[in-house]
Design a protein around this motif. Structure first.
Motif, PDB file in Angstrom:
ATOM      1  N   VAL A 125     -23.665  44.900   8.920  1.00  0.00           N
ATOM      2  CA  VAL A 125     -22.039  44.659   8.724  1.00  0.00           C
ATOM      3  C   VAL A 125     -21.159  45.786   9.509  1.00  0.00           C
ATOM      4  CG1 VAL A 125     -20.083  43.279   8.046  1.00  0.00           C
ATOM      5  CG2 VAL A 125     -22.763  43.114   7.378  1.00  0.00           C
ATOM      6  N   LEU A 126     -21.130  46.523   8.935  1.00  0.00           N
ATOM      7  CA  LEU A 126     -20.521  47.910   9.579  1.00  0.00           C
ATOM      8  C   LEU A 126     -21.085  48.116  11.501  1.00  0.00           C
ATOM      9  CD1 LEU A 126     -20.039  50.144   6.480  1.00  0.00           C
ATOM     10  CD2 LEU A 126     -18.443  49.097   7.502  1.00  0.00           C
ATOM     11  N   ALA A 127     -21.903  47.816  11.309  1.00  0.00           N
ATOM     12  CA  ALA A 127     -23.099  48.350  12.321  1.00  0.00           C
ATOM     13  C   ALA A 127     -22.521  47.120  13.909  1.00  0.00           C
ATOM     14  CB  ALA A 127     -24.233  48.941  13.214  1.00  0.00           C
ATOM     15  N   LEU A 128     -22.027  46.250  13.297  1.00  0.00           N
ATOM     16  CA  LEU A 128     -21.489  45.173  14.428  1.00  0.00           C
ATOM     17  C   LEU A 128     -19.780  45.057  14.782  1.00  0.00           C
ATOM     18  CD1 LEU A 128     -22.799  41.894  12.122  1.00  0.00           C
ATOM     19  CD2 LEU A 128     -23.871  43.006  14.510  1.00  0.00           C
ATOM     20  N   ALA A 129     -19.266  46.673  13.794  1.00  0.00           N
ATOM     21  CA  ALA A 129     -18.205  47.031  14.368  1.00  0.00           C
ATOM     22  C   ALA A 129     -18.348  47.252  15.450  1.00  0.00           C
ATOM     23  CB  ALA A 129     -17.222  48.085  13.014  1.00  0.00           C
ATOM     24  N   GLU A 130     -19.088  47.615  16.355  1.00  0.00           N
ATOM     25  CA  GLU A 130     -19.002  49.029  16.983  1.00  0.00           C
ATOM     26  C   GLU A 130     -19.307  48.397  18.365  1.00  0.00           C
ATOM     27  OE1 GLU A 130     -19.424  52.089  17.386  1.00  0.00           O
ATOM     28  OE2 GLU A 130     -19.500  52.087  15.118  1.00  0.00           O
ATOM     29  N   VAL A 131     -18.772  46.426  18.577  1.00  0.00           N
ATOM     30  CA  VAL A 131     -18.803  45.973  19.225  1.00  0.00           C
ATOM     31  C   VAL A 131     -17.192  44.689  19.013  1.00  0.00           C
ATOM     32  CG1 VAL A 131     -20.762  45.263  19.830  1.00  0.00           C
ATOM     33  CG2 VAL A 131     -20.169  43.972  18.854  1.00  0.00           C
ATOM     34  N   LEU A 132     -16.480  45.070  18.618  1.00  0.00           N
ATOM     35  CA  LEU A 132     -15.565  44.702  17.933  1.00  0.00           C
ATOM     36  C   LEU A 132     -14.345  45.693  18.620  1.00  0.00           C
ATOM     37  CD1 LEU A 132     -15.793  43.071  14.550  1.00  0.00           C
ATOM     38  CD2 LEU A 132     -16.433  42.005  16.446  1.00  0.00           C
ATOM     39  N   PRO A 133     -13.698  44.756  18.627  1.00  0.00           N
ATOM     40  CA  PRO A 133     -12.186  45.827  19.132  1.00  0.00           C
ATOM     41  C   PRO A 133     -11.747  46.194  18.262  1.00  0.00           C
ATOM     42  CG  PRO A 133     -12.018  42.824  19.444  1.00  0.00           C
ATOM     43  CD  PRO A 133     -12.727  43.228  18.701  1.00  0.00           C
ATOM     44  N   ARG A 134     -10.770  47.341  18.319  1.00  0.00           N
ATOM     45  CA  ARG A 134     -10.475  48.576  17.439  1.00  0.00           C
ATOM     46  C   ARG A 134     -10.661  48.535  16.610  1.00  0.00           C
ATOM     47  NH1 ARG A 134      -6.780  52.945  20.810  1.00  0.00           N
ATOM     48  NH2 ARG A 134      -7.912  54.540  19.811  1.00  0.00           N
ATOM     49  N   ARG A 135      -9.241  47.166  15.756  1.00  0.00           N
ATOM     50  CA  ARG A 135      -8.827  47.243  14.535  1.00  0.00           C
ATOM     51  C   ARG A 135     -10.058  47.144  14.624  1.00  0.00           C
ATOM     52  NH1 ARG A 135      -7.171  42.687  17.389  1.00  0.00           N
ATOM     53  NH2 ARG A 135      -7.788  41.083  15.920  1.00  0.00           N
ATOM     54  N   TRP A 136     -10.928  46.411  13.886  1.00  0.00           N
ATOM     55  CA  TRP A 136     -12.559  46.656  13.625  1.00  0.00           C
ATOM     56  C   TRP A 136     -13.164  47.506  13.191  1.00  0.00           C
ATOM     57  CZ3 TRP A 136     -11.769  42.578  10.171  1.00  0.00           C
ATOM     58  CH2 TRP A 136     -11.424  41.135  10.731  1.00  0.00           C
ATOM     59  N   LYS A 137     -13.048  48.259  14.135  1.00  0.00           N
ATOM     60  CA  LYS A 137     -14.230  49.852  13.575  1.00  0.00           C
ATOM     61  C   LYS A 137     -13.031  50.969  13.105  1.00  0.00           C
ATOM     62  CE  LYS A 137     -15.119  49.738  19.124  1.00  0.00           C
ATOM     63  NZ  LYS A 137     -15.452  50.187  20.249  1.00  0.00           N
TER      64      LYS A 137
END
Length: 140
Positions: free
Chosen positions: A73-85
């Motif tokens: 789930v944390l790895a998926l944040a790499e393709v999300l907008p900045r706030r999710w990173k």
């Protein structure tokens, strides 16, 4: 990045729908992310090659890494907008044992908390990066 999803079609999974609404258009393509149902022929092959057993949720294959549960789930944040990173960076501070416990709790309760779709929610943006039994994207 390949995201393996449980089920026979990735489009009906709430996580895929949620990600599809949040991934920037320039990253929603097979070079950045691809959703593959774990029960598909290709998904089964990928899981076997990655030596993943007992698959029942989400697995991320990213540059040779096999990530499961909280790490996936944390790895998926790499393709999300900045706030999710930022959320993901904070999540990485939490010990893996605790992250995975939270992940399992959400996974066990996801249907009662978020509901289940009775009809496939095909989002044309997501369909282009989904490989499944409906042939929406041919296996590369």
């Amino acid at each position: 990045m390949i995201v393996l999803i449980d089920g026979d079609c990735a489009l009906c999974v709430g996580l895929v729908e949620w990600l599809g609404k949040r991934i920037p258009a320039e990253k929603l393509n097979p070079e950045h992310i691809m959703f593959v149902p774990g029960e598909s022929d290709w998904g089964t092959e990928l899981l076997r090659e990655a030596k993943v057993t007992g698959f029942d949720s989400v697995v991320v294959l990213n540059k040779g890494e096999v990530l499961q549960e909280g790490a996936a789930v944390l790895a998926l944040a790499e393709v999300l907008p900045r706030r999710w990173k930022v959320v993901a960076a904070l999540g990485k501070i939490v010990p893996r044992l605790w992250r995975n416990a939270v992940y399992r709790q959400v996974a066990r309760n996801r249907i009662s908390w978020f509901g289940r779709k009775e009809v496939c929610a095909i989002d044309s943006r997501v369909a282009g990066v989904t490989y499944g039994p409906r042939g929406l994207l041919k296996r590369p």
